[in-house]
Every structure is written in structure tokens, then in C-alpha cells.
Motif scaffolding. Sequence first.
Motif, PDB file in Angstrom:
ATOM      1  N   ASN A  91      50.662 -40.349  62.221  1.00 31.51           N
ATOM      2  CA  ASN A  91      49.948 -40.917  63.450  1.00 31.51           C
ATOM      3  C   ASN A  91      50.386 -42.250  63.526  1.00 31.51           C
ATOM      4  O   ASN A  91      49.943 -43.237  62.619  1.00 31.51           O
ATOM      5  CB  ASN A  91      48.203 -40.962  63.051  1.00 31.51           C
ATOM      6  N   ARG A 105      46.473 -32.459  65.855  1.00 30.87           N
ATOM      7  CA  ARG A 105      46.637 -33.865  66.324  1.00 30.87           C
ATOM      8  C   ARG A 105      45.395 -34.457  67.192  1.00 30.87           C
ATOM      9  O   ARG A 105      45.263 -35.703  67.178  1.00 30.87           O
ATOM     10  CB  ARG A 105      48.270 -34.025  67.271  1.00 30.87           C
ATOM     11  N   ASN A 106      44.839 -33.672  67.728  1.00 31.84           N
ATOM     12  CA  ASN A 106      43.618 -34.134  68.685  1.00 31.84           C
ATOM     13  C   ASN A 106      42.629 -34.591  67.908  1.00 31.84           C
ATOM     14  O   ASN A 106      41.809 -35.208  68.209  1.00 31.84           O
ATOM     15  CB  ASN A 106      43.075 -33.013  69.739  1.00 31.84           C
ATOM     16  N   ASP A 107      42.698 -34.160  66.402  1.00 35.02           N
ATOM     17  CA  ASP A 107      41.446 -34.655  65.603  1.00 35.02           C
ATOM     18  C   ASP A 107      41.874 -35.891  64.958  1.00 35.02           C
ATOM     19  O   ASP A 107      41.143 -36.467  64.158  1.00 35.02           O
ATOM     20  CB  ASP A 107      41.235 -33.512  64.582  1.00 35.02           C
ATOM     21  N   LEU A 108      42.849 -36.508  65.200  1.00 33.12           N
ATOM     22  CA  LEU A 108      43.339 -37.747  64.459  1.00 33.12           C
ATOM     23  C   LEU A 108      42.807 -39.025  65.128  1.00 33.12           C
ATOM     24  O   LEU A 108      42.351 -38.875  66.370  1.00 33.12           O
ATOM     25  CB  LEU A 108      44.892 -37.893  64.636  1.00 33.12           C
ATOM     26  N   PRO A 109      42.410 -40.140  64.313  1.00 25.64           N
ATOM     27  CA  PRO A 109      41.861 -41.118  64.944  1.00 25.64           C
ATOM     28  C   PRO A 109      42.828 -41.720  66.132  1.00 25.64           C
ATOM     29  O   PRO A 109      43.876 -41.675  66.087  1.00 25.64           O
ATOM     30  CB  PRO A 109      41.998 -42.392  63.813  1.00 25.64           C
ATOM     31  N   LYS A 110      41.965 -42.296  66.976  1.00 26.08           N
ATOM     32  CA  LYS A 110      42.656 -42.647  68.462  1.00 26.08           C
ATOM     33  C   LYS A 110      42.818 -44.313  68.572  1.00 26.08           C
ATOM     34  O   LYS A 110      44.083 -44.493  68.967  1.00 26.08           O
ATOM     35  CB  LYS A 110      41.639 -42.197  69.606  1.00 26.08           C
ATOM     36  N   ALA A 111      42.014 -44.963  67.810  1.00 28.46           N
ATOM     37  CA  ALA A 111      41.956 -46.137  67.868  1.00 28.46           C
ATOM     38  C   ALA A 111      43.373 -46.816  66.904  1.00 28.46           C
ATOM     39  O   ALA A 111      43.391 -46.320  65.740  1.00 28.46           O
ATOM     40  CB  ALA A 111      40.622 -47.118  67.451  1.00 28.46           C
ATOM     41  N   LYS A 112      44.176 -47.829  67.459  1.00 30.27           N
ATOM     42  CA  LYS A 112      45.335 -48.386  66.669  1.00 30.27           C
ATOM     43  C   LYS A 112      45.262 -49.877  66.315  1.00 30.27           C
ATOM     44  O   LYS A 112      44.639 -50.304  67.287  1.00 30.27           O
ATOM     45  CB  LYS A 112      46.467 -47.870  67.202  1.00 30.27           C
ATOM     46  N   GLN A 299      37.421 -51.289  66.041  1.00 33.95           N
ATOM     47  CA  GLN A 299      38.733 -52.047  66.530  1.00 33.95           C
ATOM     48  C   GLN A 299      38.765 -53.513  65.779  1.00 33.95           C
ATOM     49  O   GLN A 299      40.043 -53.686  65.463  1.00 33.95           O
ATOM     50  CB  GLN A 299      38.491 -52.259  68.075  1.00 33.95           C
ATOM     51  N   SER A 326      39.634 -42.967  59.913  1.00 37.88           N
ATOM     52  CA  SER A 326      39.978 -44.234  60.213  1.00 37.88           C
ATOM     53  C   SER A 326      39.924 -45.487  59.581  1.00 37.88           C
ATOM     54  O   SER A 326      39.830 -46.351  59.927  1.00 37.88           O
ATOM     55  CB  SER A 326      39.697 -44.358  61.777  1.00 37.88           C
TER      56      SER A 326
END
Length: 447
Positions: A91, A105-112, A299, A326
Motif C-alpha cells: 500500500n 486492495r479495497n480493504d486497505l487503509p485509504k488515508a496516507k 490524518q 492504519s
Amino acid sequence: MRKILLFILVLLFLALGVVAYIYYPRLNLITGFAAKNMCSCVYEAGREPQSVAAQDNNFSPVDLAEYEIDREDKTASASVFGLKERTAMYNPGLGCVLLPEDTGRNDLPKAKPNRLQAASSLPYPYGNNKPVDTIFPEVDYGQLELALKNAFFEEYKSRAVVVLYKDRLLAEKYAPGFSKDTKLLGWSMTKSITSAVLGVLAKQGRISVENDHLFSEWEADERQNITLNNLLHMNSGLKWEEDYTKISDVTKMLFLADDMSEVQLHKNLEGQPGIIWNYSSGTSNLLSAYIRDQFSTHQEYLDFWYAQLIDKIGMNSMTLETDLASNYVGSSYSWATARDWAKFGLLYLNEGNWNGEQIISKDWVRYTVKPVEGSDGKYGAYFWLNAGGEYPDVPRDLYSANGFQGQHVFVIPSKNLVVVRLGLVEHPEFDLNVFLREVIAAVEKDQ
């Protein structure tokens, strides 16, 4: 001939049976380690799978694993005899994470995390430009070259050595296939990064080591009396087993848990806080959760580690990996070049000051290197110490960030030295006392 073949088949069957009996309960952990490490080495560090299998994962029982690499999906899968396949997925910005069944992949954390990698005109180590060529009259460069040569004997499996002296790059050496640009895993050196982030928060007046009532889940029992100091000193009194040779608290956390900060959180007290020193990676991930609780949004938590510490001192190569929830894996998963690991040591050598800016207070650094009772002078606040003479031929003021398989950032204030050594063989097989003694001898020519 048939009898011989039958006999061989029976022996093979029995051998497989023995292997299955010994390893099957641990297969989830074996394939989990193999897949996770392969994924990170390939996609985070840019290594070739064959090299990773032959070097990084070539120890028992992880060497039983077989791999499948999907570069399009950025995954690495591992199994043993086709059993217990585990998959880790990359990711970007957050590293690799082990996937539970039926996730993708859709289950991975989105915030970076937002990164600030401003170009610096300064030479290394305070910037990323070419280091200044400096000749120190007190340095025996022949002795220094010999010290680094000795550190790279084949059996020691050293990958990188960087030596900073008086804020300058004195020497560096890399194994074939590795360079100043190669990211390497710090393992438990990540704990020292976690401690430093807490030091930044303390300097900003947002936390104190005397804080207690740390988590709402502890309010109904005596765990409410555990202080931040107890967690940093590994003497919280919480139950924990740190054993990597079997199914234990730490292996279940690293290779089975989706939220690693939850594991230590729900452990019961088995002793009075502040009394017994017990090394716990679970405590480190619990502190990652404590840091997260200091912010109103996730975040902000993700950004703080980089904006206020890592990128601020130019460790721009570093990636902190997260779990599936995350949360930064504050116990184990940080990647950086050897040069950037040396920057971290330089921050501490200069008592928390980075090129004129006080990022961590001097008091926090002094707190960091004060020995914890019960550790025989070996441990402070997430740094290892030489106060008890672990390395007899090295100054007692040495302290270090240490990691699995021989990752080290040594800080030696009395010699104005930072020494980084990254490899795959640990002390005493790779004798750190001899290595450090030889490096120190090189800067003592005229003494």
C-alpha cells in the motif's frame, strides 16, 4: 527395486508427518513472516525476490516457504508444502500489510501520511547533497578502513556501515547489491523512533511521562495507575510473552492481528507497575495507539510522525509501515537508508538539536539514557545502554537503537560518534564490542 522405492516413499511420508507435526500449528506465523518480509523487501526496498528468499528469509523454519509474486497487484504470497498460504499487499505510503482471508486492495487503509521532502542545499548529513570532504588530523584512516573491512567478512552478513564524526560523514561501506540508496528494515529500532515521537510531544507540552489513566479500557481496574513512564521503561506489569520461536503474544500480534495496538491493551496486570522489567513489543504498539489518541483525527496522527520528526531531520527515505487498522507498527516496521538511520543517531548525539532547531528537549534525551531498574544497566526509554558494560571496551555512555538480526544505530557522545551497522547476523556472532572498539581506535590516533 520396488521394495527400495516403497521404503523411500515411507521415509518421505514419515518425514513429512514429522514436519507437519512440528510446524503445522506455526504455519500461519511462518508463512505470515515470509509473505510480509518478501512483500516489503520487494516493493518497499526494491529488492529481487530471489535475493530476499536466499538471504533475508533463509533461516529455519521460514526457509520452508515457497513464494508467488504478483507485481501487477503488488502482492507476495507464501506457503509451506502448499499449506497455510498467506498474502501481503503493498500500500504505497504505508508499506506492506498481511491480508486476512477474503480481503483485498479495497480493504486497505485509504488515508496516507502527507510528506514534506523539501529540497535542501545542505551537504549530508544535514541535507541530502554530497558530503563535505573533511580530513581530521586525529583520525587514523588506515585503521578505519580496516575496521570496516573486518565488519564485512562474509560470515557476518553486514549490509551497510555508516560512521559520522563531528557532524560529518567519516566513512561508509556497503555489501554488493546494497548502496547508500537502499532502504533497510530497522525492526525494533522502530521502538526508538516511537520514543522520539513521544519526546517531540513532550517538548510541545502535550504529554508527560508521569501521565496515568492512559486508556479508557483501564479505568475500571488497577491498570489505570500505569504511567507513560512505565510503558517506555518496559515495566508496566502487564502480561506479555516476547518469544519468536513459538506461538506467543508477539508472534500472534505481528502475524495474525489486524489491529496490533489492541493486543497489549487487553492484557491483564501480573505485577505491580514499575517493578519488573519485561521486554514487550506489544507495549510499543500500545504507545502508537497512545500517540494516536493525542490527535482529533487519524490524518493528524499519520502526518505528525513525519512532519515533526522524520522529514524534519531529512530522513526522507523512511517509511513507517502500518497494520490493517492504519496504526503505525511502532514496535517493528520502519524502513530507511543507512545514511538516514545515521541522521536519527545524529539528532540524539546533539541532544535533540537538529542544525540549530531543538526538536526533542535535552531533558528527554537524558531521560532516554537513564538505566531502568531491573535491566542491569542495559535499557533506558526504548534505547539500549552500555551503562552496565555490555561492551567492555567501549565507553559506558554509548547507547543505541537495536533491531532483530543485527540492526544498530550507536551513539557515543564522548567520542562524538554515530555508528550505524545493518546486517543479518547479531551479537555475539558479529562481535559488536570488537567492531566498535576498532572504529573508536580510528578516531583516537593522537590520544
